[in-house]
Design an enzyme around this catalytic site. Structure first.
Site, short mmCIF file in Angstrom:
data_model
loop_
_atom_site.label_atom_id
_atom_site.label_comp_id
_atom_site.label_asym_id
_atom_site.label_seq_id
_atom_site.Cartn_x
_atom_site.Cartn_y
_atom_site.Cartn_z
N ASP A 1 0.00 3.76 1.40
CA ASP A 1 -0.33 4.46 2.65
C ASP A 1 0.63 4.13 3.80
O ASP A 1 0.67 4.85 4.78
CB ASP A 1 -1.76 4.12 3.09
CG ASP A 1 -2.78 4.41 2.01
OD1 ASP A 1 -2.51 5.28 1.16
OD2 ASP A 1 -3.85 3.76 2.00
N THR A 6 0.84 -1.19 0.00
CA THR A 6 0.00 0.00 0.00
C THR A 6 0.87 1.24 0.00
O THR A 6 1.90 1.29 0.70
CB THR A 6 -0.99 0.09 1.18
OG1 THR A 6 -1.46 1.44 1.28
CG2 THR A 6 -0.40 -0.27 2.53
O1 F6P Z 1 -5.15 2.72 -0.09
C1 F6P Z 1 -4.57 3.32 -1.21
C2 F6P Z 1 -5.36 4.51 -1.64
O2 F6P Z 1 -4.74 5.09 -2.77
C3 F6P Z 1 -5.58 5.58 -0.56
O3 F6P Z 1 -4.45 6.38 -0.39
C4 F6P Z 1 -6.79 6.28 -1.10
O4 F6P Z 1 -7.53 6.85 -0.06
C5 F6P Z 1 -7.58 5.18 -1.77
O5 F6P Z 1 -6.67 4.13 -2.02
C6 F6P Z 1 -8.25 5.55 -3.05
O6 F6P Z 1 -9.05 4.49 -3.43
P1 F6P Z 1 -9.64 4.25 -4.88
O7 F6P Z 1 -8.52 3.75 -5.75
O8 F6P Z 1 -10.68 3.21 -4.68
O9 F6P Z 1 -10.16 5.56 -5.37
#
Ligand code: F6P
Length: 360
Positions: free
Chosen positions: A141, A139
């Site tokens: 994050d 991730t």
């Molecule tokens: O968990 C990774 C991430 O990029 C986060 O930083 C963000 O909040 C989320 O996924 C965005 O999700 P999606 O790709 O579903 O828009």
């Protein structure tokens, strides 16, 4: 005896998924024991619907530098895992049962799952239900417990840093305040590291609720110091002190109208000061492109260690990293736990000593 190993990538993508699978695949296919690898398509969806393809040596060639995931991915929320697989068959098989059935039908000996927090919770549940699961922490994050680093994080930091570097030059030319919003879900690792790496003046993260008045004062102090521009790096999950005290529904109502936190902050600051404020939201760009050299090495190590664990029959674990060491962490110890930035984090403390303002 031939080992049959399933592999899948689940949740939001990140750099380093392919390089990790290359590490796992190469090390397994180079092992003395014969191994067959089955790659499930689009994450747990593929496991639920028995949608897979056999992966051979050629599948792992030329993918070290490739972004995204060659298997595809999807979000399958953990809270829905006990829901029926088919909506029109409410009494039918559940998603969890379907995944277990596929694993049994294909006579798998192991399942290697690459993903973040939600993926990890499902991996733990599958492990509790008797499947031989290994989770690899992906991730941007960096929010998983039991590991210092998740892969994808460093690549995203590099991209976010470049974005802020670019914003710096135009902010300097125009003497403007810029707010750059960075991803990170509910934690501030990405904003903290990219903010420090790019010399941001203010860094706002969810772990430290900010006071908009104090942010304005910090910007005015810079102006008084003849600094014509300011850069605010804000994590997408950042909240103000006032918001941190609100009940959840009230907070959600407040944020409903605004595009994202950066625009919300822009409104808050513009109400308090007369100055041009511009917003930049790089968004999913932070998850795109090739993995950094750091992530290529980390994912190679993690992938090979996952293969070692499969061959040793060590399951129910996440392959994490602590300092310079790879560690095997029991999934049941870490599943569902979030790794927040702590107030004594060394990067945070150094940043404070450098005069970077955190909004508190
Ligand atoms: O968990 C990774 C991430 O990029 C986060 O930083 C963000 O909040 C989320 O996924 C965005 O999700 P999606 O790709 O579903 O828009």
């Amino acid at each position: 005896m031939t080992l049959r190993v399933g592999m899948l990538t689940s949740g939001g993508d990140a750099q380093g998924l392919n390089s990790t699978m290359r590490g796992v695949g190469r090390a397994l296919l180079n092992a003395e024991q014969e191994v067959k690898i089955l790659g499930f398509l689009n994450g747990y969806h593929g496991l639920m619907h028995s949608s897979y393809r056999h992966m051979t040596d050629i599948d792992f060639a030329g993918i070290l530098t490739l972004g995204g995931t060659i298997l595809g991915t999807s979000r399958q929320p953990f809270k829905l895992v006990n829901d029926p697989l088919y909506e029109n068959e409410p009494e039918g098989i559940t998603k969890l049962e379907a995944m277990i059935q596929t694993y049994d039908d294909l006579s798998l000996d192991a399942l290697v799952v690459l993903g973040g927090g939600g993926t990890q919770k499902t991996a733990n549940l599958l492990s509790e239900n008797g499947l031989n699961v290994i989770h690899l922490p992906k991730t941007i994050d960096n929010d998983l417990s039991g590991t210092d680093r998740t892969f994808g994080f460093q690549s995203a930091v590099n991209i976010a840093t470049e974005v802020i570097d670019g914003i710096h030059t135009t902010a300097t030319s125009h003497g403007r305040v810029f707010i750059v919003e960075l991803m990170g879900n509910k934690v501030g690792w990405l904003a903290l590291h990219a903010g420090v790496a790019s010399g941001a003046d203010v860094i706002l993260i969810p772990e430290i609720p900010y006071d908009p008045i104090k942010v304005v004062q910090a910007l005015q102090d810079r102006e008084r110091g003849k600094k014509r521009f300011s850069i605010i790096a804000i994590a997408e999950g950042a909240i103000s002190v006032e918001e941190s005290k609100m009940p959840k529904d009230e907070f959600e109502e407040l944020r409903k109208g605004s595009n994202s936190v950066a625009y919300h902050l822009q409104d808050q600051l513009e109400a308090l000061m007369i100055q041009e404020i511009r917003v930049c939201v790089p968004g999913h760009f932070q998850r795109g492109g090739t993995p950094s050299a750091f992530d290529r090495i980390l994912t190679t190590e993690i992938g090979v260690e996952a293969a070692n664990a499969v061959l040793e029959g060590d399951f129910g674990i996440m392959i994490g990293v602590k300092g310079r060491e790879l560690v095997r962490v029991p999934l049941k110890k870490v599943a569902g736990q979030v790794n927040y930035v702590t107030l004594d984090d060394p990067v945070l403390l150094a940043a404070r000593k450098m005069g970077i303002f955190f909004g508190d």
